[in-house]
Design an enzyme around this catalytic site. Structure first.
Site, PDB file in Angstrom:
ATOM      1  N   ASP A  30     -52.057 141.425  30.140  1.00 15.32           N
ATOM      2  CA  ASP A  30     -52.489 139.808  29.009  1.00 15.32           C
ATOM      3  C   ASP A  30     -54.102 139.531  28.161  1.00 15.32           C
ATOM      4  O   ASP A  30     -54.999 140.790  28.424  1.00 15.32           O
ATOM      5  CB  ASP A  30     -52.862 138.404  30.078  1.00 15.32           C
ATOM      6  CG  ASP A  30     -52.404 137.238  29.107  1.00 15.32           C
ATOM      7  OD1 ASP A  30     -51.620 136.716  28.953  1.00 15.32           O
ATOM      8  OD2 ASP A  30     -53.180 136.634  28.299  1.00 15.32           O
ATOM      9  N   GLU A 151     -34.662 135.197  27.355  1.00 14.28           N
ATOM     10  CA  GLU A 151     -34.744 134.976  28.880  1.00 14.28           C
ATOM     11  C   GLU A 151     -34.168 133.227  28.672  1.00 14.28           C
ATOM     12  O   GLU A 151     -34.185 132.517  27.476  1.00 14.28           O
ATOM     13  CB  GLU A 151     -35.930 134.614  29.423  1.00 14.28           C
ATOM     14  CG  GLU A 151     -37.254 133.764  28.574  1.00 14.28           C
ATOM     15  CD  GLU A 151     -36.958 132.573  28.461  1.00 14.28           C
ATOM     16  OE1 GLU A 151     -37.004 132.035  29.336  1.00 14.28           O
ATOM     17  OE2 GLU A 151     -37.146 131.818  27.731  1.00 14.28           O
ATOM     18  N   PHE A 152     -33.243 132.796  29.896  1.00  9.41           N
ATOM     19  CA  PHE A 152     -32.427 131.796  29.458  1.00  9.41           C
ATOM     20  C   PHE A 152     -33.460 130.476  31.188  1.00  9.41           C
ATOM     21  O   PHE A 152     -32.020 130.147  31.784  1.00  9.41           O
ATOM     22  CB  PHE A 152     -31.276 131.649  30.181  1.00  9.41           C
ATOM     23  CG  PHE A 152     -30.427 132.507  28.464  1.00  9.41           C
ATOM     24  CD1 PHE A 152     -30.261 132.139  27.888  1.00  9.41           C
ATOM     25  CD2 PHE A 152     -30.046 133.469  28.954  1.00  9.41           C
ATOM     26  CE1 PHE A 152     -29.952 133.218  25.985  1.00  9.41           C
ATOM     27  CE2 PHE A 152     -29.539 134.914  28.236  1.00  9.41           C
ATOM     28  CZ  PHE A 152     -28.645 134.058  26.884  1.00  9.41           C
ATOM     29  N   LEU A 153     -34.475 130.924  31.713  1.00 10.73           N
ATOM     30  CA  LEU A 153     -35.174 130.507  32.542  1.00 10.73           C
ATOM     31  C   LEU A 153     -35.535 128.677  31.726  1.00 10.73           C
ATOM     32  O   LEU A 153     -35.797 128.608  31.407  1.00 10.73           O
ATOM     33  CB  LEU A 153     -36.201 131.672  33.138  1.00 10.73           C
ATOM     34  CG  LEU A 153     -36.242 133.158  33.009  1.00 10.73           C
ATOM     35  CD1 LEU A 153     -37.856 133.558  33.388  1.00 10.73           C
ATOM     36  CD2 LEU A 153     -35.179 132.627  34.337  1.00 10.73           C
ATOM     37  N   LYS A 208     -29.530 132.943  21.586  1.00  9.10           N
ATOM     38  CA  LYS A 208     -30.717 132.519  22.514  1.00  9.10           C
ATOM     39  C   LYS A 208     -31.376 131.260  21.988  1.00  9.10           C
ATOM     40  O   LYS A 208     -30.806 130.002  22.389  1.00  9.10           O
ATOM     41  CB  LYS A 208     -32.228 133.337  22.257  1.00  9.10           C
ATOM     42  CG  LYS A 208     -33.760 132.436  22.515  1.00  9.10           C
ATOM     43  CD  LYS A 208     -33.353 131.941  24.432  1.00  9.10           C
ATOM     44  CE  LYS A 208     -34.378 131.184  24.475  1.00  9.10           C
ATOM     45  NZ  LYS A 208     -35.056 131.169  25.687  1.00  9.10           N
ATOM     46  N   ALA A 256     -28.128 111.414  30.963  1.00 12.73           N
ATOM     47  CA  ALA A 256     -28.961 110.883  29.743  1.00 12.73           C
ATOM     48  C   ALA A 256     -30.312 111.180  30.396  1.00 12.73           C
ATOM     49  O   ALA A 256     -30.644 110.422  31.326  1.00 12.73           O
ATOM     50  CB  ALA A 256     -27.846 109.873  29.363  1.00 12.73           C
ATOM     51  N   GLY A 261     -37.307 117.028  25.782  1.00  9.00           N
ATOM     52  CA  GLY A 261     -38.491 117.664  25.287  1.00  9.00           C
ATOM     53  C   GLY A 261     -39.432 118.930  26.100  1.00  9.00           C
ATOM     54  O   GLY A 261     -38.272 119.675  25.794  1.00  9.00           O
ATOM     55  N   CYS A 264     -39.685 124.405  25.209  1.00  8.78           N
ATOM     56  CA  CYS A 264     -38.396 125.208  24.561  1.00  8.78           C
ATOM     57  C   CYS A 264     -37.432 124.527  23.392  1.00  8.78           C
ATOM     58  O   CYS A 264     -37.513 124.444  22.376  1.00  8.78           O
ATOM     59  CB  CYS A 264     -37.747 125.907  24.990  1.00  8.78           C
ATOM     60  SG  CYS A 264     -38.654 126.500  26.392  1.00  8.78           S
TER      61      CYS A 264
HETATM   62  C1  UGA Z   1     -34.777 125.327  28.174  1.00 11.69           C
HETATM   63  C2  UGA Z   1     -32.965 126.191  28.423  1.00 11.69           C
HETATM   64  O1  UGA Z   1     -32.570 125.440  29.976  1.00 11.69           O
HETATM   65  C3  UGA Z   1     -33.666 127.615  28.959  1.00 11.69           C
HETATM   66  O2  UGA Z   1     -32.632 128.015  29.430  1.00 11.69           O
HETATM   67  C4  UGA Z   1     -34.496 128.507  28.467  1.00 11.69           C
HETATM   68  O3  UGA Z   1     -34.766 129.578  28.913  1.00 11.69           O
HETATM   69  C5  UGA Z   1     -35.756 126.681  27.973  1.00 11.69           C
HETATM   70  O4  UGA Z   1     -35.910 126.445  27.883  1.00 11.69           O
HETATM   71  C6  UGA Z   1     -36.610 128.300  27.062  1.00 11.69           C
HETATM   72  O5  UGA Z   1     -35.763 128.190  25.761  1.00 11.69           O
HETATM   73  O6  UGA Z   1     -36.975 129.109  27.368  1.00 11.69           O
HETATM   74  P1  UGA Z   1     -36.385 124.169  29.661  1.00 11.69           P
HETATM   75  O7  UGA Z   1     -37.243 123.222  28.783  1.00 11.69           O
HETATM   76  O8  UGA Z   1     -37.254 124.429  31.041  1.00 11.69           O
HETATM   77  O9  UGA Z   1     -35.856 125.095  29.524  1.00 11.69           O
HETATM   78  O10 UGA Z   1     -36.353 122.946  30.446  1.00 11.69           O
HETATM   79  P2  UGA Z   1     -34.574 121.986  30.731  1.00 11.69           P
HETATM   80  O11 UGA Z   1     -34.277 122.519  31.989  1.00 11.69           O
HETATM   81  O12 UGA Z   1     -33.957 122.868  29.582  1.00 11.69           O
HETATM   82  O13 UGA Z   1     -34.732 120.542  30.231  1.00 11.69           O
HETATM   83  C7  UGA Z   1     -35.339 120.732  28.890  1.00 11.69           C
HETATM   84  C8  UGA Z   1     -35.385 119.193  28.471  1.00 11.69           C
HETATM   85  O14 UGA Z   1     -33.966 118.655  28.550  1.00 11.69           O
HETATM   86  C9  UGA Z   1     -35.689 118.100  29.327  1.00 11.69           C
HETATM   87  O15 UGA Z   1     -36.738 117.267  28.885  1.00 11.69           O
HETATM   88  C10 UGA Z   1     -35.187 117.496  30.589  1.00 11.69           C
HETATM   89  O16 UGA Z   1     -35.335 116.754  31.057  1.00 11.69           O
HETATM   90  C11 UGA Z   1     -33.787 117.282  29.656  1.00 11.69           C
HETATM   91  N1  UGA Z   1     -32.585 117.465  29.752  1.00 11.69           N
HETATM   92  C12 UGA Z   1     -31.842 118.356  30.362  1.00 11.69           C
HETATM   93  C13 UGA Z   1     -31.704 115.962  29.132  1.00 11.69           C
HETATM   94  O17 UGA Z   1     -32.252 114.827  29.311  1.00 11.69           O
HETATM   95  N2  UGA Z   1     -30.270 115.779  30.305  1.00 11.69           N
HETATM   96  C14 UGA Z   1     -29.962 116.949  30.831  1.00 11.69           C
HETATM   97  O18 UGA Z   1     -29.076 116.983  31.284  1.00 11.69           O
HETATM   98  C15 UGA Z   1     -30.750 118.127  30.758  1.00 11.69           C
END
Ligand code: UGA
Length: 435
Positions: A30, A151-153, A208, A256, A261, A264
């Protein structure tokens, strides 16, 4: 295998540490010296459950190195991962790729033997072509291949997601040479059941964005169904089970809540519409998802105001302010859009968050624990689904009336035995539920 990660943000640090944990020699680079110094001392710049322990273990075993010396890191590595940030650009829509391109330039100057250059940063389709061009232009004799490996983390679940992903995707225009190397690198994960998918570089880049946009669509869809449920007297939880058990739909990402937010989905959905424009393809579904998600925050603010009746000087306490649980990330968190609407109407807001006080909320009152929120407000909003909010002690609310708006449906209306509490939730009839 010797690998380096350029960029020790979310993606680079988590992936780098876990590749080291699989026995690889990993250099994490970094240009932020303070960050690297902290990492060497085991101080982790991000909140990710379990990551500190892994960093310490692998750093002590010398499989994991931290450095600001990017040239040496590239020279010493067979595979160079680009994992720098691609935030939304000044236009508010496209992905800003200047970090990726400047790293590509540095790589070009340090190619001392054949290298696989992997873009792990989330980048629009054709970025790999551009990275390849930059390296070739600056170093025409260099031997390298540029591969896409998105990545899909998920934040907060990143370690589990890295170890047990559904799939690994790699995209290359020279699979003959690159596939076996990356297959070997990912072998420990593939052995545990992950699918290894190889395709062209552009397809991999698009996978992605399509994945994130689809998940965002699923969430937005169930949120709109939740709105309808409130009007017709249905329960969105039942609808989610009823449709999610259809294998064609699938049950995940049908919770729901208060709009999606984070760092990503909002950024990537916008960038996908921009890519669509560039290639003269109308991404109308994604555009409408973005609009609906944006409107939802306003709709929820209106619901809070409606619950309060006359909002002026009413006290509202938020439990959790991050965009989801198990993260301290405030990027594009829903409440940042909800708060201004409430403040404008004279509402007094306070909040508690398990990850502490937030610099983004300087003017909002921070409380040290959920009890202070539960006992000092007219309305408590459960904004984030932290485990510690799943078993709140409502018995303490004895002396006065309290309203609860559970934006994550952590509770069942029928669970409330305390007569002083009026419970509201998402996607259930929007009437007062008195126990
Ligand atoms: C998301 C994707 O799930 C990952 O696969 C991806 O790698 C990542 O973006 C990225 O592109 O780096 P992340 O943003 O960490 O991951 O979080 P999520 O768990 O996907 O949640 C995103 C938003 O959706 C949150 O605000 C969460 O509260 C909301 N959410 C999620 C819902 O409102 N309902 C759900 O059923 C799932």
């Amino acid at each position: 295998m010797k690998i380096c990660f350029i960029g020790t943000g979310y993606v680079g640090l988590v992936s780098g540490v876990l590749f080291a944990d699989f026995g690889n020699k990993v250099i994490c680079v970094d240009n932020d010296k303070a960050k690297i110094d902290k990492l060497k001392k085991g101080i982790i710049p991000i909140f990710e459950p379990g990551l500190d322990e892994l960093v310490l273990r692998n750093y002590k075993s010398k499989r994991l190195l931290f450095t600001t010396n990017i040239s040496k890191a590239i020279k010493d590595s067979d595979i160079v991962f680009i994992a720098v940030g691609t935030p939304t650009a000044k236009d508010g829509v496209s992905a800003d790729l200047k970090n990726v391109y400047s790293v590509a330039k540095i790589i070009s100057k340090n190619i001392n033997k054949y290298k696989i250059v992997v873009t792990k940063s989330t980048v629009p389709v054709c970025t790999g072509d551009e990275v390849e061009k930059i390296i070739k232009k600056n170093n025409p004799v260099s031997k390298f291949d540029v591969v896409s490996n998105p990545e899909f983390l998920r934040e907060g679940e990143a370690i589990r997601d890295f170890r047990y992903p559904d799939r690994i995707v790699i995209g290359s225009n020279n699979l003959k040479k690159t596939k076996s190397v990356l297959e070997k690198l990912y072998a420990p994960i593939v052995k545990k059941g992950a699918k290894f998918i190889s395709t062209t570089r552009r397809s991999s880049e698009l996978i992605k964005y399509a994945a994130n946009a689809f998940l965002a669509t699923k969430i937005t869809f169930i949120n709109e169904i939740a709105n309808l449920c409130e009007e017709v007297g249905s329960d969105v939880e039942d609808i989610a089970i009823g449709i999610g058990t259809d294998a064609r739909i699938g049950s995940r990402f049908l919770r729901a809540g208060p709009a999606y937010g984070g760092s990503c989905f909002p950024k990537d959905t916008k960038a996908l519409t921009k890519i669509g424009n560039k290639f003269r393809t109308n991404m109308s579904v994604v555009k409408s998802v973005i609009n609906s998600n944006e409107q939802r925050k306003s709709l929820l603010a209106d619901k809070i105001l409606k619950i309060l009746g006359n909002p002026k000087n009413k006290k509202v306490g938020f439990l959790g302010v991050t965009f989801k649980a198990n993260t301290d990330d405030m990027r594009d968190t829903q409440c940042l859009k909800i708060f201004p609407k409430l403040l404008k109407k004279g509402v007094k807001i306070s909040y508690y968050d398990p990850t502490g006080e937030k610099k983004e909320l300087k003017k909002i009152n921070y409380k040290n624990n959920p009890t202070e929120i539960l006992t000092n407000n007219d309305l408590v909003v459960i904004h984030t689904e932290w485990d510690e909010f799943r078993s709140l002690d409502f018995k303490m609310v004895k002396s006065k009336k309290l309203k609860i708006f559970d934006m994550r449906n952590l509770y069942q209306p029928k669970n409330f035995s305390n007569k002083n509490i009026t419970y509201y939730s998402i996607g259930r009839p929007f009437n007062e539920k008195k126990a």
